[in-house]
Design a protein around this motif. Structure first.
Motif, short mmCIF file in Angstrom:
data_model
loop_
_atom_site.label_atom_id
_atom_site.label_comp_id
_atom_site.label_asym_id
_atom_site.label_seq_id
_atom_site.Cartn_x
_atom_site.Cartn_y
_atom_site.Cartn_z
N VAL A 91 1.13 -1.11 -0.22
CA VAL A 91 -0.10 0.02 0.12
C VAL A 91 1.05 1.14 -0.02
N PHE A 92 0.77 1.92 -0.97
CA PHE A 92 1.64 3.36 -1.16
C PHE A 92 0.74 4.58 -0.68
N ASP A 93 1.30 5.59 -0.28
CA ASP A 93 0.65 6.88 -0.02
C ASP A 93 0.37 7.54 -1.38
N GLY A 94 -0.97 7.83 -1.58
CA GLY A 94 -1.46 8.52 -2.46
C GLY A 94 -1.59 10.24 -2.22
N GLY A 95 -1.59 10.42 -0.91
CA GLY A 95 -1.65 11.80 -0.33
C GLY A 95 -3.21 12.38 -0.60
N VAL A 96 -3.34 13.42 -0.42
CA VAL A 96 -4.61 14.18 -0.55
C VAL A 96 -4.84 14.31 -1.85
N LEU A 97 -5.92 13.89 -2.34
CA LEU A 97 -6.49 14.37 -3.67
C LEU A 97 -7.28 15.44 -3.75
N PRO A 98 -6.69 16.52 -4.51
CA PRO A 98 -7.29 17.88 -4.55
C PRO A 98 -8.76 17.87 -5.24
N ALA A 99 -9.53 18.84 -5.01
CA ALA A 99 -11.05 18.87 -5.49
C ALA A 99 -10.72 18.77 -7.01
N GLU A 100 -9.82 19.42 -7.63
CA GLU A 100 -10.01 19.60 -9.02
C GLU A 100 -9.48 17.95 -9.73
N GLU A 101 -8.85 17.09 -9.10
CA GLU A 101 -8.40 15.79 -9.27
C GLU A 101 -9.70 14.94 -9.04
N ARG A 102 -10.43 15.12 -8.11
CA ARG A 102 -11.38 14.44 -7.45
C ARG A 102 -12.75 14.60 -8.51
N ALA A 103 -12.86 15.80 -9.18
CA ALA A 103 -13.78 16.01 -10.06
C ALA A 103 -13.51 15.27 -11.50
N GLN A 104 -12.32 14.69 -11.63
CA GLN A 104 -11.88 14.29 -13.13
C GLN A 104 -12.05 12.86 -12.82
N ILE A 105 -12.56 12.43 -11.58
CA ILE A 105 -12.76 10.89 -11.34
C ILE A 105 -13.54 10.27 -12.39
N ASN A 106 -13.24 9.25 -13.30
CA ASN A 106 -14.11 8.89 -14.19
C ASN A 106 -13.91 7.21 -14.02
N LEU A 107 -14.82 6.56 -13.21
CA LEU A 107 -14.98 5.01 -13.08
C LEU A 107 -15.00 4.35 -14.31
N ASP A 108 -14.41 3.28 -14.32
CA ASP A 108 -14.20 2.39 -15.52
C ASP A 108 -15.57 1.65 -15.84
N GLY A 109 -16.31 1.56 -14.70
CA GLY A 109 -17.61 0.98 -14.95
C GLY A 109 -17.79 -0.59 -14.93
N LEU A 110 -16.46 -1.11 -15.45
CA LEU A 110 -16.48 -2.65 -15.51
C LEU A 110 -16.24 -3.09 -14.28
N GLU A 111 -14.90 -2.78 -13.62
CA GLU A 111 -14.63 -3.49 -12.40
C GLU A 111 -14.88 -2.49 -11.38
N ILE A 112 -15.10 -1.37 -11.28
CA ILE A 112 -15.49 -0.38 -10.15
C ILE A 112 -16.81 0.45 -10.60
N GLY A 113 -17.87 0.23 -9.68
CA GLY A 113 -19.00 0.83 -9.72
C GLY A 113 -19.48 2.07 -9.26
N GLU A 114 -18.58 2.10 -8.03
CA GLU A 114 -18.60 3.59 -7.30
C GLU A 114 -17.67 3.80 -6.39
N TYR A 115 -17.33 4.85 -5.91
CA TYR A 115 -16.35 5.04 -4.89
C TYR A 115 -17.01 6.45 -3.97
#
Length: 157
Positions: A91-115
């Motif tokens: 497990v690696f440290d991904g740090g704090v995801l800034p709001a701008e990056e969180r807004a760009q999250i686009n789930l693959d829809g195949l393996e991941i249904g929600e976050y």
């Protein structure tokens, strides 16, 4: 080698890596797979020749559609599974995801249904016990600016 000429058996663990990401409220990012119940951290099994940090980055991109930096190693967990055999999980440290990056999250829809981001005190109810132990240990390692070696999610030293 033992007394016979046969080579000694060695562990050949399945190896996986993931990232621990947070929001500004220090909540942990969890993903919900479509193919099984419960929540996980973003990540997955390594491809041949891939380093754990590369695998974590690739899996985050595949699952979330973003490429945040993958930081330092928080935990390495030797966690054999009763039906899947030996496993070595990073497990690696991904740090704090800034709001701008969180807004760009686009789930693959195949393996991941929600976050969703969850408070640390919700982890035990959302994750299977061995993963919950690993995530708690990773949060502790992050807070201590340390790296922790685990066996079945329990720190060895």
């Amino acid at each position: 080698m033992s007394g016979s000429d046969a080579p000694e058996a060695v562990a050949q663990p399945r190896t996986a890596a993931g990232g621990l990401f947070f929001d500004e409220a220090d909540r942990v990012l969890l993903v919900k797979p479509t193919y099984k119940p419960g929540w996980e951290i973003p990540g997955g099994y390594l491809h041949p020749g891939e380093t754990p940090s590369e695998g974590a980055g690739r899996e985050v991109k595949e699952e979330l559609g973003v490429t945040p930096p993958i930081g330092r190693l928080l935990v390495a967990d030797w966690a054999p599974h009763p039906t899947e055999g030996d496993k070595l999980l990073f497990v690696f440290d991904g740090g704090v995801l800034p709001a701008e990056e969180r807004a760009q999250i686009n789930l693959d829809g195949l393996e991941i249904g929600e976050y969703a981001f969850h408070a640390a005190d919700q982890i035990d109810e959302l994750l299977i016990p061995r993963l919950a132990r690993r995530v708690h240990a990773a949060i502790d390692a992050r807070s201590a600016a340390a790296t922790s070696y685990l066996e079945n999610g329990v720190p060895r030293c």
